[in-house]
Design an enzyme around this catalytic site. Structure first.
Site, PDB file in Angstrom:
ATOM      1  N   ASN A 293       0.894  -1.248   0.085  1.00  0.00           N
ATOM      2  CA  ASN A 293      -0.147   0.103   0.008  1.00  0.00           C
ATOM      3  C   ASN A 293       0.818   1.292   0.026  1.00  0.00           C
ATOM      4  OD1 ASN A 293       0.669  -0.852   2.656  1.00  0.00           O
ATOM      5  ND2 ASN A 293      -0.666   0.696   3.296  1.00  0.00           N
ATOM      6  N   ARG A 294       1.958   1.051   0.383  1.00  0.00           N
ATOM      7  CA  ARG A 294       2.975   2.389   0.230  1.00  0.00           C
ATOM      8  C   ARG A 294       4.127   2.034   0.163  1.00  0.00           C
ATOM      9  NH1 ARG A 294       5.176   2.963   5.612  1.00  0.00           N
ATOM     10  NH2 ARG A 294       4.346   1.397   6.973  1.00  0.00           N
ATOM     11  N   GLY A 295       5.324   3.152  -0.032  1.00  0.00           N
ATOM     12  CA  GLY A 295       6.722   2.648  -0.206  1.00  0.00           C
ATOM     13  C   GLY A 295       7.318   1.948  -1.307  1.00  0.00           C
ATOM     14  N   ILE A 296       8.155   1.143  -0.838  1.00  0.00           N
ATOM     15  CA  ILE A 296       8.739  -0.041  -1.601  1.00  0.00           C
ATOM     16  C   ILE A 296       7.519  -0.938  -2.148  1.00  0.00           C
ATOM     17  CG2 ILE A 296      10.207  -1.831  -1.958  1.00  0.00           C
ATOM     18  CD1 ILE A 296      11.970  -0.775   0.173  1.00  0.00           C
TER      19      ILE A 296
ATOM     20  N   ARG B  60      -2.620  -4.059   6.339  1.00  0.00           N
ATOM     21  CA  ARG B  60      -3.525  -3.971   7.368  1.00  0.00           C
ATOM     22  C   ARG B  60      -4.392  -3.085   7.200  1.00  0.00           C
ATOM     23  NH1 ARG B  60       0.921  -4.016  12.304  1.00  0.00           N
ATOM     24  NH2 ARG B  60       1.083  -6.252  12.404  1.00  0.00           N
TER      25      ARG B  60
ATOM     26  N   ASP C  14      -3.646  -9.014   7.979  1.00  0.00           N
ATOM     27  CA  ASP C  14      -2.534  -8.841   8.911  1.00  0.00           C
ATOM     28  C   ASP C  14      -1.863 -10.225   8.913  1.00  0.00           C
ATOM     29  OD1 ASP C  14      -0.920  -8.948  11.042  1.00  0.00           O
ATOM     30  OD2 ASP C  14      -2.311  -7.960  12.503  1.00  0.00           O
ATOM     31  N   VAL C  15      -0.613 -10.075   8.413  1.00  0.00           N
ATOM     32  CA  VAL C  15       0.291 -11.476   8.004  1.00  0.00           C
ATOM     33  C   VAL C  15       0.603 -12.118   9.541  1.00  0.00           C
ATOM     34  CG1 VAL C  15       1.255 -10.751   5.734  1.00  0.00           C
ATOM     35  CG2 VAL C  15       2.699 -10.146   7.846  1.00  0.00           C
TER      36      VAL C  15
ATOM     37  N   GLY D 157       6.386  -5.282   6.309  1.00  0.00           N
ATOM     38  CA  GLY D 157       7.227  -5.409   7.425  1.00  0.00           C
ATOM     39  C   GLY D 157       7.155  -4.102   8.363  1.00  0.00           C
TER      40      GLY D 157
ATOM     41  N   TYR E  24      15.109  -5.924  13.931  1.00  0.00           N
ATOM     42  CA  TYR E  24      14.787  -5.758  12.644  1.00  0.00           C
ATOM     43  C   TYR E  24      15.869  -6.400  11.584  1.00  0.00           C
ATOM     44  CZ  TYR E  24      13.999  -3.186   8.134  1.00  0.00           C
ATOM     45  OH  TYR E  24      13.824  -3.114   6.651  1.00  0.00           O
TER      46      TYR E  24
ATOM     47  N   LYS F 170      15.214  -9.826   9.017  1.00  0.00           N
ATOM     48  CA  LYS F 170      15.502  -9.408   7.641  1.00  0.00           C
ATOM     49  C   LYS F 170      16.770 -10.480   7.254  1.00  0.00           C
ATOM     50  CE  LYS F 170      12.740  -6.165   6.289  1.00  0.00           C
ATOM     51  NZ  LYS F 170      11.625  -6.537   5.296  1.00  0.00           N
TER      52      LYS F 170
END
Length: 241
Positions: free
Chosen positions: A18-21, A41, A55-56, A84, A147, A151
């Site tokens: 939904n946003r960013g990358i 979400r 929601d994963v 993430g 984080y 990753k």
């Protein structure tokens, strides 16, 4: 001269698209003519994509999302596990919840969607699993123990899936972006942005479209023999790792 026929549209799922990358990745697949579903979400998605609230961290929501996507677009052929979160703080201040929430979303959430997508890919005898990691997962970062661990874990997971599913023509790869021009990095103080930029050999941040280009390449026919790979899109920041 005969022209090369356009590839058939595929069913693509981008989590956290939904946003960013994630949004740039979804838009890149849409531009190729693929049938794209986006989970988040909030239930938001780029125009042209199927928006699915999910929601994963909740397996029931993951299963319901896949049922919706499969009914609309058919079995998922390309999965981009991008969802993430961050809960940054120094290790002595990091609570169990800070640790668990990041691992559950970033790592276990990616496992949940990959496991569910693998079911249909095994039946199809083809598929592309692409995990969006980070240069932080390779280099480490003070204040991001949770984080970085999440990753980094994606690399081991992708390589294990590459070995487990490769005989069915299913590839599993990782894209590891460095500093990217997003709303989050735009909020950093200029002196901090300059400090980070100085450490990057290319002396600039990536665009979200440059990360998306690496993802769409991994999903393309040209990358059919690439699996278990970690593709850095970091301007050289993490070279050698």
């Amino acid at each position: 001269m005969t022209s090369t026929p356009a590839p058939e549209p595929r069913s693509v799922l981008v989590t956290g698209g939904n946003r960013g990358i994630g949004r740039a990745i979804a838009e890149a697949f849409l531009a190729q003519g693929d049938r794209v579903a986006v989970t988040s979400r909030s239930g938001e998605a780029p125009e042209g994509a199927l928006a699915v609230a999910c929601d994963v961290t909740d397996q029931a929501q993951v299963d319901a999302a896949f049922a919706t996507i499969e009914e609309a677009h058919g079995p998922v052929e390309v999965l981009v596990a991008n969802a993430g979160i961050t809960r940054d703080t120094l290790v002595l201040r990091m609570s169990d919840d800070d640790w668990a929430s990041v691992l559950d979303t970033n790592l276990t959430g990616s496992f949940r969607v990959a496991r569910r997508a693998s079911k249909s890919m095994l039946r199809l005898r083809r598929g592309r699993l692409i995990f969006v990691s980070s240069v932080v997962g390779l280099l480490g970062s003070a204040g991001q123990v949770n984080y970085a661990a999440s990753k980094s874990g994606l690399v081991g997971m992708a390589r294990s899936l590459a070995r487990e599913l490769g005989s069915r023509s299913i590839t599993a790869n990782v894209v590891a972006p460095g500093f990217v021009e997003t709303d989050m990095t735009a909020e950093l103080p200029e002196e901090k942005r300059a400090e980070y930029r100085a450490a990057i050999p290319l002396q600039r941040y990536a665009s979200t479209e440059e990360v998306a280009a690496a993802v769409t390449w991994l999903a393309s026919p040209g990358a059919a023999y690439v699996t278990g790979a970690v593709i850095p899109v970091d301007g050289g920041l993490g070279m050698g790792h």
